[in-house]
Scaffold this active site. Structure first.
Site, PDB file in Angstrom:
ATOM      1  N   ASP A  28       8.849  11.607 -80.676  1.00 37.05           N
ATOM      2  CA  ASP A  28       7.408  11.834 -80.718  1.00 37.05           C
ATOM      3  C   ASP A  28       6.750  11.098 -79.552  1.00 37.05           C
ATOM      4  O   ASP A  28       6.521   9.881 -79.614  1.00 37.05           O
ATOM      5  CB  ASP A  28       6.865  11.331 -82.063  1.00 37.05           C
ATOM      6  CG  ASP A  28       5.389  11.607 -82.201  1.00 37.05           C
ATOM      7  OD1 ASP A  28       4.666  10.753 -82.732  1.00 37.05           O
ATOM      8  OD2 ASP A  28       4.945  12.690 -81.752  1.00 37.05           O
ATOM      9  N   GLU A  80      19.899  -7.006 -61.968  1.00 38.64           N
ATOM     10  CA  GLU A  80      20.990  -6.704 -62.886  1.00 38.64           C
ATOM     11  C   GLU A  80      21.618  -5.364 -62.533  1.00 38.64           C
ATOM     12  O   GLU A  80      22.408  -4.814 -63.288  1.00 38.64           O
ATOM     13  CB  GLU A  80      20.555  -6.736 -64.346  1.00 38.64           C
ATOM     14  CG  GLU A  80      19.452  -5.810 -64.705  1.00 38.64           C
ATOM     15  CD  GLU A  80      19.118  -5.959 -66.182  1.00 38.64           C
ATOM     16  OE1 GLU A  80      18.232  -6.778 -66.497  1.00 38.64           O
ATOM     17  OE2 GLU A  80      19.744  -5.275 -66.995  1.00 38.64           O
ATOM     18  N   CYS A 112      16.328  -9.800 -66.667  1.00 37.85           N
ATOM     19  CA  CYS A 112      15.108  -9.514 -65.919  1.00 37.85           C
ATOM     20  C   CYS A 112      14.528 -10.705 -65.182  1.00 37.85           C
ATOM     21  O   CYS A 112      13.498 -10.570 -64.525  1.00 37.85           O
ATOM     22  CB  CYS A 112      14.033  -8.965 -66.858  1.00 37.85           C
ATOM     23  SG  CYS A 112      14.558  -7.455 -67.668  1.00 37.85           S
ATOM     24  N   ARG A 199      14.624  -5.362 -82.859  1.00 37.78           N
ATOM     25  CA  ARG A 199      13.444  -6.206 -83.017  1.00 37.78           C
ATOM     26  C   ARG A 199      13.745  -7.676 -82.742  1.00 37.78           C
ATOM     27  O   ARG A 199      12.832  -8.484 -82.537  1.00 37.78           O
ATOM     28  CB  ARG A 199      12.875  -6.026 -84.433  1.00 37.78           C
ATOM     29  CG  ARG A 199      12.209  -4.655 -84.605  1.00 37.78           C
ATOM     30  CD  ARG A 199      11.466  -4.552 -85.925  1.00 37.78           C
ATOM     31  NE  ARG A 199      10.426  -5.560 -86.029  1.00 37.78           N
ATOM     32  CZ  ARG A 199       9.222  -5.481 -85.474  1.00 37.78           C
ATOM     33  NH1 ARG A 199       8.900  -4.432 -84.757  1.00 37.78           N
ATOM     34  NH2 ARG A 199       8.339  -6.473 -85.635  1.00 37.78           N
ATOM     35  N   THR A 201      14.725  -8.722 -80.096  1.00 36.26           N
ATOM     36  CA  THR A 201      14.316  -9.000 -78.726  1.00 36.26           C
ATOM     37  C   THR A 201      12.872  -9.485 -78.640  1.00 36.26           C
ATOM     38  O   THR A 201      12.398  -9.874 -77.575  1.00 36.26           O
ATOM     39  CB  THR A 201      14.434  -7.737 -77.835  1.00 36.26           C
ATOM     40  OG1 THR A 201      13.560  -6.717 -78.375  1.00 36.26           O
ATOM     41  CG2 THR A 201      15.845  -7.206 -77.792  1.00 36.26           C
ATOM     42  N   HIS A 234       6.322 -11.253 -67.698  1.00 29.88           N
ATOM     43  CA  HIS A 234       7.317 -10.176 -67.606  1.00 29.88           C
ATOM     44  C   HIS A 234       6.802  -8.999 -68.429  1.00 29.88           C
ATOM     45  O   HIS A 234       6.235  -9.191 -69.499  1.00 29.88           O
ATOM     46  CB  HIS A 234       8.657 -10.669 -68.145  1.00 29.88           C
ATOM     47  CG  HIS A 234       9.667  -9.575 -68.266  1.00 29.88           C
ATOM     48  ND1 HIS A 234       9.993  -8.757 -67.199  1.00 29.88           N
ATOM     49  CD2 HIS A 234      10.399  -9.128 -69.317  1.00 29.88           C
ATOM     50  CE1 HIS A 234      10.892  -7.874 -67.596  1.00 29.88           C
ATOM     51  NE2 HIS A 234      11.146  -8.063 -68.880  1.00 29.88           N
ATOM     52  N   LYS A 239       2.604  -3.540 -74.077  1.00 26.61           N
ATOM     53  CA  LYS A 239       1.953  -4.359 -75.104  1.00 26.61           C
ATOM     54  C   LYS A 239       2.286  -5.839 -75.017  1.00 26.61           C
ATOM     55  O   LYS A 239       1.414  -6.694 -75.168  1.00 26.61           O
ATOM     56  CB  LYS A 239       2.376  -3.862 -76.493  1.00 26.61           C
ATOM     57  CG  LYS A 239       1.603  -2.690 -76.976  1.00 26.61           C
ATOM     58  CD  LYS A 239       1.690  -2.549 -78.488  1.00 26.61           C
ATOM     59  CE  LYS A 239       0.745  -1.451 -78.953  1.00 26.61           C
ATOM     60  NZ  LYS A 239       1.246  -0.763 -80.121  1.00 26.61           N
ATOM     61  N   ASN A 266       9.327  -0.748 -66.561  1.00 24.71           N
ATOM     62  CA  ASN A 266       9.851  -2.102 -66.471  1.00 24.71           C
ATOM     63  C   ASN A 266      10.864  -2.160 -65.337  1.00 24.71           C
ATOM     64  O   ASN A 266      11.948  -1.592 -65.440  1.00 24.71           O
ATOM     65  CB  ASN A 266      10.526  -2.480 -67.805  1.00 24.71           C
ATOM     66  CG  ASN A 266      11.195  -3.840 -67.751  1.00 24.71           C
ATOM     67  OD1 ASN A 266      11.069  -4.571 -66.767  1.00 24.71           O
ATOM     68  ND2 ASN A 266      11.902  -4.191 -68.812  1.00 24.71           N
ATOM     69  N   SER A 296      16.526 -11.723 -70.551  1.00 22.20           N
ATOM     70  CA  SER A 296      17.277 -11.781 -71.798  1.00 22.20           C
ATOM     71  C   SER A 296      18.510 -12.639 -71.641  1.00 22.20           C
ATOM     72  O   SER A 296      19.105 -12.719 -70.575  1.00 22.20           O
ATOM     73  CB  SER A 296      17.699 -10.362 -72.202  1.00 22.20           C
ATOM     74  OG  SER A 296      16.577  -9.639 -72.623  1.00 22.20           O
TER      75      SER A 296
END
Lengths: 348, 384, 134
Positions: A28, A80, A112, A199, A201, A234, A239, A266, A296
């Protein structure tokens, strides 16, 4: 005093919209766009990679720094998506600029934050008097697994910074690093696509480390959010930067100039560095800028920069980040995108 | 230097000759030439081949072919200058006879191109270009000529239709040549609708991939007379080089090597462009024929397209070009082409080509070109 | 396809556009030469190629050599740089229909090709449109 004496960006021209990706996987689109606050992302052409983008971004940085490239003593690319598993990217960049053979080169990686990692080290070498000029680039042509949430945002771009002690454009007021072992996102050797903890992350990864580094540097420098004109975080999606900014006490207006992700995606190691180049493009002498990256694995590098008078002399000497973001755009359909990103299995 | 004559020629059907190897094709052809000449021993041989190594993995073919022809221990030389290998092989043979070093020399050309796939063939042909500054960037043989075509169209107003007319003319001639790879006619629409290879050149603007060989026997003109053979004398020979990379040349629309080689050949022969009765030129691509006409002085600079359109070079025209069908219809086994052009001209001058015959042809010319014009060999022949 | 040594030898030209120039008649050469083809002088000095120029002629390659199969179709052209040197290169970052004779271009660092899945990566220059911004 030491700081940024030149900066430059590079963004490839191709874009793909969220709708185009969602269409193929039956997802969606509107809810992805809302949820990620993201409309489209950049896609590298098949002849572009971390190295080629680093070269062009660095040449733009040289246009602003106006130094002899042979005097660059350190050349670092953080990514990376280094094109070789074994053979440095930095050596190609150093040759292309004419900085060989007297330069220290290393390829950095840390998801990142590999870009700011290189910046941290280059800046420190200049501060220590070990090199006259240090160049650090954050660049990526990141891959998202087909159909995975990350496919909507994994993009390509590069930002380069040259550090020195003369003709400074932005003084480096403070640096800080905050890091733990947190397996939120990873890619094993010989695997084509990365994996992530969903989640997981969020709070224990992105938010914990950015907040840790943000609070840490402000305490170290004796500063508070209101002291900054701009802040760059970053940008894995649209959001998170606003949410973490709010958590740290920053305002929307401080974040917006460096917030590129909704149209860029990103760019991984290029993410906060490109936010910084975009911010420098519109900054004024005296502005205080905070940048907190996130990689990460996990960790954050933070820098406080104070813009000098010299910004007025160098700002227009090379393309501006938002101009690169908006110029000569070509929208791709999913098929061409998949071909460009080598997602189609071909015969040997 | 003695006068030299061609006393025998040989050529077999060209095409995709799956059953025949490089050796077989060459030996069959050479034997035909020797039979036509009435000789069974030769003093020396020259073989033109652009890239037997890349196409078939075989080098050292001069000795190999001398062996399989049953002529060991005869001196044998393999000559390479891209697509002008055949013409140059002929010139070297000519020099060996003219100088008195040998009497009977076999000159042949051979290329076996179908043992590799299309991409590898494109790569092998592309090695005629500058590998580090043209090939490195992905240019191909058709691509180089497409660069020439576009520049010629911009500079002189040559049209897409005029290019197509070269192919139409050559196929009309080739349809009458039983040895041609594609002995059928094509229309302008066929050419303009054929698949694009390198804009603006389409597949029907391009000579094909072909297996084939051609051979000729030469000897002193005096000896030819004594043997009672029709004397087709070689009266002019010219060879010149040009900057190999197209980008290094002053004017990409001008074939300087063809001009220089032509000039030398005309001077040696004591003839001018208007005295040539029949021509075989190197139409590796339709635009090439147009540029060659200009460089040889047959037409004014820039007028090559118009000349084809006006029928100047058709079989019935004032100066018939490529009565054999040219590379386009006859085929283009790279190293063999130069010799095949010579075979055609000699047969034209001896009146042996049936309904492709150019009437009263007494003086004929061949022009054989390598790469994008980096080398050119020109010969002029006269029937005594 | 170039071997590592053949590729590496041309790096100064492909990465840094290093050319040379005849001291006697001023003709510039790219790639550099040992002898001036205009006046035959063997005294040449280092020079740099101009990075901006105009397209002289171009084509679109649709039937590629095997190491370029993944890239086809692609545009290739000859450009005359601002210092008079002409070179061949791919034209990228624009639609085929946008390419015109006389179009202003500049050099950009790109990956030219890669030797399969395990060979070296070969970099060099390509032409990109040079419009006002930069």
């Amino acid at each position: 005093m030491e700081g940024i004496i030149g900066y430059g960006a590079y963004i490839p021209r191709n874009r793909i919209k969220v709708e185009e990706i969602a269409k193929v996987w039956g997802a969606d689109a509107p809810s992805y766009k809302r949820g990620l606050m993201l409309e489209e992302k950049s896609v590298p052409s098949p002849d572009q990679d971390t190295i080629t983008m680093s070269v062009e971004a660095s040449k733009n940085a040289l246009k602003r720094a106006k130094i002899n490239p042979a005097e660059i003593g350190a050349v670092y690319i953080g990514s990376e998506s280094h094109p070789y598993a074994v053979k440095p990217s930095g050596t190609v960049l150093a040759e292309a600029l004419g900085s060989t053979p007297e330069a220290h080169t290393a390829d950095f990686e840390f998801a990142c934050k590999a870009g700011t990692e290189g910046m941290f080290v280059a800046l420190s070498l200049v501060k220590a008097g070990e090199v006259k000029y240090g160049l650090a680039v954050g660049a990526d042509t990141s891959q998202g697994a087909p159909g995975d949430a990350l496919e909507y945002s994994a993009a390509a771009g590069a930002a380069a910074f040259i550090f020195g002690q003369e003709n400074i454009v932005a003084n480096a007021v403070a640096t800080y690093a905050y890091m733990t072992d947190t397996p939120d996102f990873w890619r094993r050797e010989y695997q084509y696509y990365p994996q992530h903890g969903g989640r997981f992350t969020g709070d224990p990864a992105y938010f914990k480390h950015i907040i840790g580094a943000g609070q840490g540097i402000m305490e170290k420098a004796g500063m508070k959010p209101a002291d900054f004109k701009y802040v760059i975080f970053h940008q894995p999606n649209g959001k998170f930067p606003f949410r973490v900014g709010k958590m740290l006490g920053f305002q929307k207006e401080q974040i917006e100039p460096g917030w590129l992700v909704n149209k860029l995606g990103n760019t991984y190691s290029g993410s906060s560095p490109l936010g910084l180049t975009a911010t420098l493009d519109i900054s004024q002498p005296g502005d205080m800028i905070l940048i907190v990256s996130y990689g990460s694995g996990a960790g954050s590098d933070a820098f406080v920069f104070e813009v000098t008078e010299r910004i007025d002399e160098v700002r227009d000497l090379a393309p501006k980040t938002r101009d690169l973001l908006e110029r000569n755009i070509k929208y791709l359909e999913y098929g061409e995108y998949a071909k460009f990103r080598h997602k189609i299995r071909k015969a040997d | 230097m003695r006068d030299v004559a061609v006393i025998g020629t040989g050529m077999t059907k060209w095409g995709e000759l799956w059953e025949k190897s490089l050796r077989t094709i060459f030996v069959e052809t050479a034997l035909l030439a020797m039979k036509d000449a009435g000789v069974d021993r030769i003093d020396s041989m020259y073989v033109g081949s652009m890239s037997s190594g890349l196409f078939t993995g075989q080098e050292h073919i001069a000795s190999l072919l001398a062996d399989y022809l049953g002529q060991t221990p005869v001196p044998a030389t393999r000559v390479e200058t891209a697509c002008a290998s055949g013409g140059l092989a002929f010139r070297l043979g000519l020099m060996e006879v003219a100088s008195g070093m040998s009497d009977i020399v076999l000159v042949g050309g051979i290329e076996k191109m179908t043992d590799v796939n299309g991409y590898e063939a494109t790569y092998a042909l592309g090695t005629a270009a500058d590998q580090e500054y043209e090939g490195y960037h992905g240019i191909t043989f058709p691509g180089l000529y497409a660069l020439i075509a576009r520049a010629h169209m911009e500079k002189y107003g040559t049209t897409r239709e005029q290019l197509a007319m070269v192919a139409v003319k050559n196929h009309r001639n080739g349809a009458k040549n039983p040895l041609a790879q594609f002995p059928f006619e094509v229309t302008i629409e066929d050419v303009l609708n054929s698949v694009m290879v390198a804009d603006p050149l389409r597949i029907l603007d391009c000579s094909p991939i072909t297996d084939g060989a051609a051979a000729a026997i030469i000897c002193p003109a005096e000896m030819a007379k004594e043997m009672g053979k029709p004397v087709v004398k070689i009266i002019g020979s010219g060879h010149a080089t040009d900057r190999i990379a197209l980008s290094s040349r002053q004017d990409v629309t001008w074939l300087e090597a063809t001009y220089q080689a032509g000039k030398k050949a005309y001077e040696m022969a004591g003839k001018g462009p208007d005295e040539i009765d029949v021509l075989e030129v190197h139409d590796c691509f339709t635009i090439a024929e147009i540029c060659v006409m200009e460089a040889l002085g047959i037409v004014e600079k820039g007028q090559g397209g118009r000349a084809v359109e006006e029928g100047l070079t058709s079989l019935e025209g004032k100066i018939p070009v490529n009565a054999s069908g040219g590379l386009k219809s006859k085929g283009h086994p790279v190293g063999a082409t130069g010799v095949a052009q010579i075979v055609e001209i000699c047969k034209q001058l001896r009146g042996e080509v049936g309904d492709r015959q150019v009437k009263n042809a007494r003086i004929g010319m061949t022009q054989n070109m390598g790469g994008s014009g980096g080398s050119t060999v020109v010969h002029i022949f006269e029937r005594e | 396809m170039p071997t590592p040594s053949r590729y590496w030898r041309e790096i100064p030209q492909r990465y840094r556009f290093e050319a040379n120039q005849c001291k006697k008649c001023g003709t510039k050469f790219f790639p550099p030469r040992l002898i001036c083809s205009e006046c035959n002088s063997q005294e040449l000095e280092q020079a740099k190629l101009a990075e901006k120029g105009k397209i002289l002629t171009y084509t679109i390659i649709r039937v590629p050599p095997h190491q370029f199969v993944d890239q086809a179709p692609y545009a290739v052209g000859i450009a005359e740089m601002e210092d008079g040197v002409k070179l061949t290169g791919q034209i990228v970052d624009c639609g085929f229909e946008d390419i015109k004779v006389g179009m202003p271009v500049k050099l950009e660092f790109r990956k030219i090709f890669q030797e399969g899945e395990s060979g070296i990566l070969c970099y060099g220059y390509k032409f990109v449109p040079a419009n006002g911004n930069s």
